[in-house]
Design a protein around this motif. Structure first.
Motif, PDB file in Angstrom:
ATOM      1  N   VAL A 186       0.846  -1.198   0.000  1.00 34.92           N
ATOM      2  CA  VAL A 186       0.000   0.000   0.000  1.00 34.92           C
ATOM      3  C   VAL A 186       0.881   1.247   0.000  1.00 34.92           C
ATOM      4  CG1 VAL A 186      -1.659   1.331   1.367  1.00 34.92           C
ATOM      5  CG2 VAL A 186      -1.954  -1.141   1.095  1.00 34.92           C
ATOM      6  N   HIS A 189       2.533   1.443  -3.617  1.00 36.14           N
ATOM      7  CA  HIS A 189       1.731   1.525  -4.831  1.00 36.14           C
ATOM      8  C   HIS A 189       0.439   2.313  -4.693  1.00 36.14           C
ATOM      9  CE1 HIS A 189       4.516  -1.097  -6.801  1.00 36.14           C
ATOM     10  NE2 HIS A 189       4.329  -2.063  -5.917  1.00 36.14           N
ATOM     11  N   LYS A 190       0.073   2.652  -3.466  1.00 46.03           N
ATOM     12  CA  LYS A 190      -1.191   3.362  -3.303  1.00 46.03           C
ATOM     13  C   LYS A 190      -1.026   4.718  -2.631  1.00 46.03           C
ATOM     14  CE  LYS A 190      -3.549  -0.080  -4.887  1.00 46.03           C
ATOM     15  NZ  LYS A 190      -4.073   0.061  -6.250  1.00 46.03           N
ATOM     16  N   MET A 191       0.159   5.005  -2.149  1.00 52.74           N
ATOM     17  CA  MET A 191       0.324   6.252  -1.404  1.00 52.74           C
ATOM     18  C   MET A 191       1.293   7.191  -2.099  1.00 52.74           C
ATOM     19  SD  MET A 191       0.232   4.823   2.499  1.00 52.74           S
ATOM     20  CE  MET A 191      -0.302   6.338   3.260  1.00 52.74           C
ATOM     21  N   ALA A 192       1.164   8.458  -1.750  1.00 48.81           N
ATOM     22  CA  ALA A 192       2.026   9.474  -2.357  1.00 48.81           C
ATOM     23  C   ALA A 192       3.493   9.162  -2.084  1.00 48.81           C
ATOM     24  CB  ALA A 192       1.659  10.851  -1.817  1.00 48.81           C
ATOM     25  N   PHE A 193       3.745   8.571  -0.917  1.00 53.47           N
ATOM     26  CA  PHE A 193       5.128   8.228  -0.568  1.00 53.47           C
ATOM     27  C   PHE A 193       5.770   7.362  -1.657  1.00 53.47           C
ATOM     28  CE2 PHE A 193       8.399   5.711   1.546  1.00 53.47           C
ATOM     29  CZ  PHE A 193       9.089   6.678   2.243  1.00 53.47           C
ATOM     30  N   ARG A 195       4.890   7.130  -4.865  1.00 58.02           N
ATOM     31  CA  ARG A 195       5.108   7.917  -6.076  1.00 58.02           C
ATOM     32  C   ARG A 195       6.407   8.707  -5.974  1.00 58.02           C
ATOM     33  NH1 ARG A 195       0.534   9.489  -9.062  1.00 58.02           N
ATOM     34  NH2 ARG A 195      -0.839   7.681  -9.191  1.00 58.02           N
ATOM     35  N   ALA A 199       9.774   8.653  -8.195  1.00 57.95           N
ATOM     36  CA  ALA A 199      10.207   9.894  -8.842  1.00 57.95           C
ATOM     37  C   ALA A 199      11.680  10.181  -8.549  1.00 57.95           C
ATOM     38  CB  ALA A 199       9.330  11.056  -8.377  1.00 57.95           C
ATOM     39  N   ALA A 207      12.313  15.586  -9.715  1.00 55.42           N
ATOM     40  CA  ALA A 207      11.495  15.391  -8.517  1.00 55.42           C
ATOM     41  C   ALA A 207      11.663  16.572  -7.561  1.00 55.42           C
ATOM     42  CB  ALA A 207      11.892  14.090  -7.818  1.00 55.42           C
ATOM     43  N   ILE A 212       9.202  17.837  -4.459  1.00 50.63           N
ATOM     44  CA  ILE A 212       9.334  16.674  -3.590  1.00 50.63           C
ATOM     45  C   ILE A 212      10.526  16.873  -2.667  1.00 50.63           C
ATOM     46  CG2 ILE A 212       9.927  14.214  -3.606  1.00 50.63           C
ATOM     47  CD1 ILE A 212       8.142  14.048  -6.119  1.00 50.63           C
ATOM     48  N   LYS A 213      10.304  16.620  -1.381  1.00 49.60           N
ATOM     49  CA  LYS A 213      11.392  16.816  -0.411  1.00 49.60           C
ATOM     50  C   LYS A 213      12.275  15.586  -0.459  1.00 49.60           C
ATOM     51  CE  LYS A 213       8.533  19.791   2.394  1.00 49.60           C
ATOM     52  NZ  LYS A 213       7.360  19.733   3.260  1.00 49.60           N
ATOM     53  N   LYS A 270      12.228   1.973 -11.454  1.00 44.94           N
ATOM     54  CA  LYS A 270      11.414   0.922 -12.080  1.00 44.94           C
ATOM     55  C   LYS A 270      11.438  -0.347 -11.245  1.00 44.94           C
ATOM     56  CE  LYS A 270      12.944   1.619 -16.340  1.00 44.94           C
ATOM     57  NZ  LYS A 270      13.368   1.340 -17.712  1.00 44.94           N
TER      58      LYS A 270
ATOM     59  N   ILE B 341      10.482  12.992 -15.853  1.00 50.12           N
ATOM     60  CA  ILE B 341      11.049  11.689 -15.549  1.00 50.12           C
ATOM     61  C   ILE B 341      10.768  10.871 -16.795  1.00 50.12           C
ATOM     62  CG2 ILE B 341      10.987   9.699 -14.020  1.00 50.12           C
ATOM     63  CD1 ILE B 341       9.851  11.596 -11.901  1.00 50.12           C
ATOM     64  N   LEU B 352       2.956  14.961 -10.691  1.00 44.07           N
ATOM     65  CA  LEU B 352       4.062  14.979  -9.736  1.00 44.07           C
ATOM     66  C   LEU B 352       4.057  16.214  -8.825  1.00 44.07           C
ATOM     67  CD1 LEU B 352       6.348  13.107  -9.072  1.00 44.07           C
ATOM     68  CD2 LEU B 352       7.825  14.421 -10.582  1.00 44.07           C
ATOM     69  N   GLY B 362      -2.315  10.329   3.056  1.00 45.91           N
ATOM     70  CA  GLY B 362      -1.223   9.718   2.312  1.00 45.91           C
ATOM     71  C   GLY B 362      -1.659   8.822   1.183  1.00 45.91           C
ATOM     72  N   LEU B 363      -2.951   8.464   1.142  1.00 42.43           N
ATOM     73  CA  LEU B 363      -3.438   7.575   0.083  1.00 42.43           C
ATOM     74  C   LEU B 363      -3.834   8.385  -1.143  1.00 42.43           C
ATOM     75  CD1 LEU B 363      -5.660   5.063   2.053  1.00 42.43           C
ATOM     76  CD2 LEU B 363      -3.791   4.441   0.533  1.00 42.43           C
ATOM     77  N   ILE B 364      -3.454   7.890  -2.308  1.00 44.05           N
ATOM     78  CA  ILE B 364      -3.786   8.591  -3.543  1.00 44.05           C
ATOM     79  C   ILE B 364      -5.186   8.222  -3.993  1.00 44.05           C
ATOM     80  CG2 ILE B 364      -3.213   8.784  -5.979  1.00 44.05           C
ATOM     81  CD1 ILE B 364      -0.303   8.495  -5.186  1.00 44.05           C
TER      82      ILE B 364
END
Ligand SMILES: Nc1ncnc2c1ncn2[C@@H]1O[C@H](COP(=O)(O)OP(=O)(O)OP(=O)(O)O)[C@@H](O)[C@H]1O
Ligand SMILES: [Mg+2]
Lengths: 320, 496
Positions: A186, A189-193, A195, A199, A207, A212-213, A270, B341, B352, B362-364
């Protein structure tokens, strides 16, 4: 947008993602053919239990490698946190609490890696190569080079159950591995973290400019790797009923191999977590299968290396 | 050298890009190749030079069927290709980049550095490039990197030089120098295939023009026999008379202010403001420091002195993340380096800078994310079949639109656009201008760096002209002319 086109692209994608699964299926088929007892439920559970420590470390390593990093210090973190947790239990700390403290220490050790890499700008390979020896040395200092075990460990239900217990008939380490997989799946693949992780590995400059920090994320990712190593450390200590100062030596190699076998690119950006799980299973099946077939451990190493090379070559072909 | 490409076909999967293209280059001719973004211009040239395999059709060089094996093969046969996307080795020096794969060595294989230096210097001087040979190439501006590519190509003694949007990062002066050189080489019999989206370049430089649309070559004519309107019509398939929409936005209060910004050795005492709903252009020569000023404002580089205010409040941008939080967006000039990217999908690139807006705990929110991405793809007419393929497979102009989509999507109140229409076709340019008008109508303050003078004059309300890290003057666009801007941009004074 045209739907048929989309499908066509997905077929390629699909084969790409399926590569490791096909390899695993082939391996299982081959081993079963040579020795039917491979598919015994007890053997399979045993295999999964053996896989679990490597898989846990490899999950953390997946995040690291996705950012185009590497963490060589995981084996040492595993040993250090295993030892200090054992000492705390012997000193009278409740095992559950000692476990949490051990994970916290693992997080800190991983975080130190992250800080050196993010703020110090050190190459991950060098930074974690250095901390690998530092953390290992610290483990020897801490233990005086001796294994740690004691009645407080063997008598504790919590301590015993983590490495040797069962949950609904499934060995506890496997349960931990699956729970960790779901949580990290999760996260990735599901959270901004997740992504942001991709990046950074894809193009750190882009990025950064996109807000992005990257330092913060990088530190968190190495922290995660440290946490995973320390959980694996606790499981291992429990299984062996003692903390070994030289536990986890070369574990980083198995973890990296699992990640790469799972199709994640060392160049970053990737890969998928499911691939890593499959990669860990491939390594586990190889080990288990070769043991069943009575192949000497000397040859096992050679075979493992060859499999990794083949996997990477197939992966390269795909990329062209 | 005469080149004849006949009935060329090429597809990528189901995407049929070339469907029977004919193209002929006469010896010593400057031949323009035009068409919308994604029309297949770069693909056609990649086929000619053996970078991509041909699917159907044939290529004749001086009457003989010739299919090159790879780029080196084409180069050895006298065809040099200056790519749209620069392929240099960032960490290596200018010199090393210029001689990669064509090093001069003595018979023991030892590099003859001084011979290479002399030759490199000669061609760079010829182009009027004054930077050192030992600089890492990634320290050069995009425009200077482009000059290196051009110098590299001139060095090969090519008989045909393909230029795929060579001027997109150059300013007037460099362009003029380049054109002079192209004409000189033409006089010695060198032929050119010239790809560009800048109309005025085609009419001043080229002899013949071939226009591609929908996978075929629609016309080939003498440039003298046609005009800009006809060219545009053939390209986009409809009439497009006004390139720049009228600026009718009501300009509001001062929204963004910069006071005395300085960065040692780069720019000095830069002050300016932008009102909400206003477009302020930054004009100047290459290397004048326009990009550097914006980078510091956006927190990519450090500011030594100065103060930034957004909506009257002092803000400190230590990082792009902070700048974005203060409502600033910055579309950078170098899409390959800092914009995209390349291996990630279009969708992942576009969202992005806006992850926060559809993330909860935190969930997209995948559903809203998708709606957001698809809307931007549509709004910017990005030519693709799906949002889920790697941006690297898009044409150059469409990649540019992805970067723009990312920043428009970020919803900034202050939007800094560094060469927003670089490599974008005429039709799409007009769409981007319309979009800028739409944004300013909603009160967004836009800062636009552009090396395209007609664009500066056509799309701004005020112009800051930068020369050697200083603002030389601020002009109201309605009173400005190309001459006044150029005078200031070269360090001159204007009276009154
Ligand atoms: N490697 C690739 N894989 C898949 N599709 C590709 C690839 N290269 C190009 N394409 C597709 O081929 C089409 C033509 O691209 P090309 O780069 O030739 O356009 P172009 O005319 O040069 O456009 P621009 O003016 O934007 O540079 C586009 O739709 C692009 O997405
Ligand atoms: Mg192109």
């Amino acid at each position: 947008m045209d739907n048929t086109k989309r499908q066509q692209f997905n077929v390629m994608d699909f084969i790409g993602k399926l590569g490791p699964v096909l390899a695993l299926a082939f391996l299982v088929f081959l081993v079963t053919l040579l020795n039917h007892s491979f598919l015994d439920i007890n053997n399979l559970l045993n295999l999964l239990r053996q896989v679990s420590t490597n898989a846990l470390i490899a999950f953390g390593m997946t995040f690291v490698i996705l950012t185009a990093g590497i963490d060589l210090s995981v084996g040492s973190i595993l040993a250090f946190t295993g030892a200090i947790t054992a000492q705390m239990i012997i000193a009278g700390v409740h095992p559950a609490f000692a476990f949490l403290l051990g994970v916290l220490i693992g997080a800190i050790l991983g975080g130190v890696n992250g800080v050196i890499i993010a703020y110090g700008g050190a190459a991950p390979f060098i930074a974690t190569l250095a901390t690998m020896t530092i953390y290992r040395g610290a483990t020897y200092v801490l233990t005086d080079g001796n294994p740690i075990s004691g009645a407080k460990m063997t008598n504790s239900f919590f301590f015993q159950v983590i490495g040797r217990g069962y949950f609904l008939g499934i060995p506890f380490p496997i349960v931990i591995m699956l729970v960790a997989f779901i949580i990290l799946y999760v996260l990735l693949h599901k959270m901004a973290f997740g992504r942001k992780t991709y990046a950074i590995g894809g193009n750190a400059k882009a990025a950064f400019v996109s807000g992005i920090k990257i330092n913060k994320i990088t530190i968190l990712i190495y922290t995660l790797s440290g946490i995973m190593a320390s959980i694996a450390g606790f499981i291992l200590t429990s299984r062996l009923n003692s903390a070994q100062p030289d536990a986890g030596v070369t574990y980083e190699m198995d973890a990296i191999a699992a990640v790469v076998l799972g199709g994640t690119s060392l160049a970053g950006g990737k890969g998928r977590l499911l691939g890593t799980l499959v990669g860990a299973l491939i390594i586990g099946t190889l080990n288990n299968g070769m043991n069943l077939l009575g192949i000497s451990s000397f040859y096992q190493q050679i075979v493992k290396g060859i499999v990794i090379i083949i996997a990477v070559l197939i992966d390269r072909k795909k990329a062209v | 050298m005469e080149i004849a490409m006949q009935n060329i076909f090429k597809s990528f999967g189901d995407n049929h890009v070339l469907k029977g293209v004919n193209f002929t280059l006469a010896p010593g001719e400057i031949h323009a190749l035009m068409g919308e973004n994604g029309a297949g211009k770069s693909t056609l040239m990649n086929i000619l030079t053996g970078i991509l395999p041909i699917e159907r059709g044939q290529i004749k060089i001086n009457g003989q069927v010739t299919h090159f094996k790879n780029a080196m093969d084409a180069e050895l046969h006298g065809i040099s290709f200056i790519h749209q996307e620069m392929n240099n080795y960032g960490e290596m020096t200018v010199l090393e980049n210029m001689f990669i794969n064509r090093e001069i060595t003595n018979r023991f294989g030892i590099l003859k550095t001084s011979a290479m230096r002399t030759q490199a210097r000669k061609y760079l001087d010829y182009l009027g490039a004054d930077f050192g040979l030992d600089m890492p190439i990634h320290d050069l501006s995009v425009g200077n990197q482009q000059l290196v590519e051009i110098a590299k190509s001139l060095m090969t003694d090519a008989q045909v030089i393909i230029m795929d949007e060579p001027t997109s990062a150059l300013t007037e002066n460099e362009i003029n120098k380049l054109f002079k050189i192209v004409k000189e080489l033409q006089a010695t019999g060198v032929g050119f295939i010239y790809i560009s989206h800048r109309m005025e370049e085609i009419t001043t430089l080229c002899d013949t023009i071939t226009i591609m649309r929908d996978g075929i070559s629609v016309t080939t004519t003498k440039v003298a026999d046609t005009n800009v309107n006809q060219i545009v019509k053939a390209m986009v398939g409809r009439d497009l008379t006004e390139f720049y929409p009228e600026r009718t936005t009501q300009v509001g209060e001062v929204y963004f202010e910069a006071h005395g910004l300085s960065r040692q050795g780069v720019f000095n005492d830069v002050s300016f403001d932008v009102h909400s709903g206003e477009i302020v252009a930054f004009a100047g020569l290459m290397g004048a420091g326009r990009t550097e000023i914006m980078r510091a404002i956006f927190g990519i580089d450090r500011l030594d002195h100065g103060q930034i205010k957004v909506s009257g409040k002092v803000v400190e941008n230590h990082s792009p993340a902070a700048a974005i939080k203060h409502g600033i967006g910055f579309m950078t000039e170098n899409r390959k380096d800092e914009g995209l990217i390349l291996d990630a999908t279009i969708a992942d690139n576009i969202d992005l800078a806006s992850l926060r807006s559809f993330t909860k705990y935190g969930l997209i929110d995948e559903h809203n994310d998708r709606i957001f991405v698809e809307a931007l793809i549509k709004r910017l007419t990005i030519k693709t079949q799906t949002a889920d393929i790697a941006v690297s497979s898009l044409s150059g102009g469409n990649q540019q639109k992805v970067v723009l989509a990312k920043w428009i999507g970020a919803g900034s109140q202050v939007l800094i656009l560094d060469e927003p229409t670089r490599g974008v076709d005429v039709g799409a340019k007009r769409e981007i201008y319309d979009l800028m008008n739409e944004l300013t109508a909603r009160g967004v303050a836009i800062i636009m760096i552009s090396s395209d003078l007609p664009e500066v004059l056509g799309m701004s309300d005020r112009i800051n002209v930068v020369y050697e890290g200083k603002i030389m003057g601020t002009l109201a666009t309605k009173n400005a002319t190309q001459e006044t801007v150029m005078t200031l941009a070269t360090g001159g004074q204007i009276n009154g």
